[in-house]
Design a protein around this motif. Structure first.
Motif, PDB file in Angstrom:
ATOM      1  N   VAL A 130       0.832  -1.203   0.000  1.00 44.94           N
ATOM      2  CA  VAL A 130       0.000   0.000   0.000  1.00 44.94           C
ATOM      3  C   VAL A 130       0.866   1.253   0.000  1.00 44.94           C
ATOM      4  O   VAL A 130       0.594   2.229  -0.719  1.00 44.94           O
ATOM      5  N   SER A 131       1.926   1.234   0.793  1.00 41.81           N
ATOM      6  CA  SER A 131       2.819   2.397   0.843  1.00 41.81           C
ATOM      7  C   SER A 131       3.484   2.626  -0.505  1.00 41.81           C
ATOM      8  O   SER A 131       3.586   3.773  -0.967  1.00 41.81           O
ATOM      9  N   ASN A 132       3.926   1.546  -1.136  1.00 37.92           N
ATOM     10  CA  ASN A 132       4.552   1.697  -2.459  1.00 37.92           C
ATOM     11  C   ASN A 132       3.557   2.235  -3.479  1.00 37.92           C
ATOM     12  O   ASN A 132       3.889   3.117  -4.287  1.00 37.92           O
ATOM     13  N   ALA A 133       2.316   1.680  -3.433  1.00 37.10           N
ATOM     14  CA  ALA A 133       1.292   2.165  -4.362  1.00 37.10           C
ATOM     15  C   ALA A 133       0.970   3.633  -4.104  1.00 37.10           C
ATOM     16  O   ALA A 133       0.835   4.434  -5.039  1.00 37.10           O
ATOM     17  N   ALA A 134       0.842   3.997  -2.816  1.00 37.13           N
ATOM     18  CA  ALA A 134       0.562   5.403  -2.487  1.00 37.13           C
ATOM     19  C   ALA A 134       1.706   6.306  -2.931  1.00 37.13           C
ATOM     20  O   ALA A 134       1.478   7.419  -3.427  1.00 37.13           O
ATOM     21  N   LEU A 135       2.921   5.818  -2.771  1.00 30.95           N
ATOM     22  CA  LEU A 135       4.075   6.616  -3.202  1.00 30.95           C
ATOM     23  C   LEU A 135       4.058   6.818  -4.719  1.00 30.95           C
ATOM     24  O   LEU A 135       4.321   7.921  -5.217  1.00 30.95           O
ATOM     25  N   MET A 139       3.653  10.359  -6.592  1.00 30.54           N
ATOM     26  CA  MET A 139       4.628  10.812  -7.577  1.00 30.54           C
ATOM     27  C   MET A 139       3.944  11.165  -8.895  1.00 30.54           C
ATOM     28  O   MET A 139       4.268  12.173  -9.526  1.00 30.54           O
ATOM     29  N   GLU A 140       2.969  10.320  -9.307  1.00 29.17           N
ATOM     30  CA  GLU A 140       2.238  10.614 -10.537  1.00 29.17           C
ATOM     31  C   GLU A 140       1.417  11.891 -10.395  1.00 29.17           C
ATOM     32  O   GLU A 140       1.323  12.697 -11.324  1.00 29.17           O
TER      33      GLU A 140
END
Length: 432
Positions: A130-135, A139-140
């Protein structure tokens, strides 16, 4: 025999309270009766058999007595040992009972801990995903904000777009309306001023001239009127009536009539005399030819008039917007910000004025300042300018088509005047 008794006595004295197996082993190790070599074994056996039997019986009796003693002693020892062992094990049993429940609880906790560890590991992995997806999303989003950062030009584009689209529809409707009106006048349509011919149309135009457009000082003071008019010379000055402002005030009836008179004066529109109905009914060749000639003239004047119609339609006020009463204060504010006077800007801007408001934004120094402060918006502004360029290109093409039609009819008229090779036979004979 005496030796045996001594041994038994010794055993009794020594192991009375605690019988030992070694006493029995000692007894068993006692040597058997031996005989001299010179003695007759047979006679000796006969004589000694009685003695041996007695010894055997004594031994059996002694063994039975010892066994009973041993059994009793062993039972006592076993009972004592059992009591001592029970007394010794009782605290251990008490401790074990508590340890048993403790070990059970510990086993439960260990098992639960293993399961919870797996759950926590899974939760950690999920949280990591989830953290990676949120990051990635952040960024996008940050990149998108850089690429598509809101600007004043974006707001201007969105604000003016709805007014431009509505004005475009209205502009086409106005052009079509003028075309239909002048076609009906040229056709001597019933209910129009030219219904009974050009004389009646000229009379109507003259009355309008006297009441609305006459300049009493013109023609050396003999202009045909004796009082000032509300729209003096408005019908002969397109630079003022049409081009003085970006939006023509069509809510003023004098202005509307002045625009109509300007179209007559610019195009030189001439209405024909109506052809008697009887002539057309009798299919008179002259009447039919005149009718076709009149319609050809209407066609050519419609092509010429389309140029003027489009200029007028491009400057009529914008169409009423539901809920806004047709007003566009944003356009007026944009123009006044760039120094345009309040009186020269309209609350109901035409398509021309809306485009002018957009062009005037290019005079704003802030437009170019933002190119330096926000380089990411350059692409957006380029897209907006390309969109407006496309709209203007469409307008230019539409105007060029109208001009091409006028050139085509002008060329046709020139050819018709210069061409003497076609006609009837008499003309052909004259040319010979």
């Amino acid at each position: 025999m005496e030796m045996i008794e001594h041994i038994l006595q010794f055993c009794k004295r020594t192991f009375l309270q605690s019988v030992s197996v070694s006493c029995l082993i000692l007894f068993l190790m006692f040597p058997s009766v031996t005989f001299a070599q010179c003695e007759d074994i047979g006679s000796v056996r006969g004589a000694g058999s009685t003695v041996d039997m007695d010894q055997f019986n004594q031994i059996n009796a002694m063994m039975a007595a010892l066994q009973a003693v041993y059994t009793a002693e062993i039972a006592v020892v076993q009972a004592s040992l059992s009591a001592s062992l029970a007394a010794l094990l009782q605290p251990q049993d008490w401790l074990w009972e508590r340890w048993f429940h403790g070990w059970q609880d510990m086993a439960k906790q260990l098992s639960s801990s293993e399961l919870d560890e797996t759950r926590q590991l899974g939760s950690t992995l999920d949280a990591n995903n989830v953290s990676n997806a949120a990051l990635i999303i952040q960024m996008e989003q940050a990149d998108a904000k850089k690429r598509y950062q809101p600007t004043d030009q974006a707001c201007i584009f969105d604000t003016t777009a709805k007014y431009m689209s509505q004005s475009s529809v209205l502009k086409n409707a106005i052009s079509t309306g003028y075309s239909l009106d002048f076609s009906m006048i040229g056709n001597n349509q019933v209910g129009f001023p030219a219904e009974y011919g050009p004389a009646f149309l000229h009379r109507a135009r003259w009355n309008m001239y006297q009441t609305k457009f006459c300049d009493m000082t013109s023609n050396n003071g003999f202009a045909g009127c004796i009082a000032p008019t509300p729209a003096t010379n408005a019908h002969i000055m397109p630079s003022i009536t049409l081009f003085a402002k970006e939006t023509i005030d069509m809510t003023n009836p004098d202005t509307r009539d002045a625009v109509t008179e300007l179209i007559y004066n610019i195009t030189g529109y001439v209405t024909p005399e109506p052809i008697a109905g009887g002539a057309l009914a009798l299919s008179s060749s002259h009447a039919l030819e005149q009718r076709q000639t009149n319609r050809e003239y209407i066609t050519q004047m419609d092509a010429v008039g389309a140029l003027v119609y489009s200029v007028v339609a491009d400057r009529v006020p914008g169409r009423t917007i539901p809920g806004v009463a047709g007003e566009a204060p944003e356009i007026r504010d944009m123009r006044m910000k760039m120094g345009i006077a309040f009186a020269d800007s309209s609350l109901t801007p035409s398509a021309r004025e809306t485009r002018q408001a957009i062009v005037e934004q290019l005079w704003d120094p802030g437009y170019y300042k933002e190119l330096y402060d926000s380089p990411s918006t350059i692409t957006q502004k380029e897209i907006y300018l390309k969109a407006y360029s496309l709209v203007m290109l469409y307008e230019v093409i539409a105007k060029q088509e109208k001009i091409s039609n006028v050139y085509a009819l002008e060329t046709a008229n020139m050819l018709e005047k210069a061409d003497h090779t076609r006609g009837d036979g008499s003309n052909y004979q004259d040319m010979q």
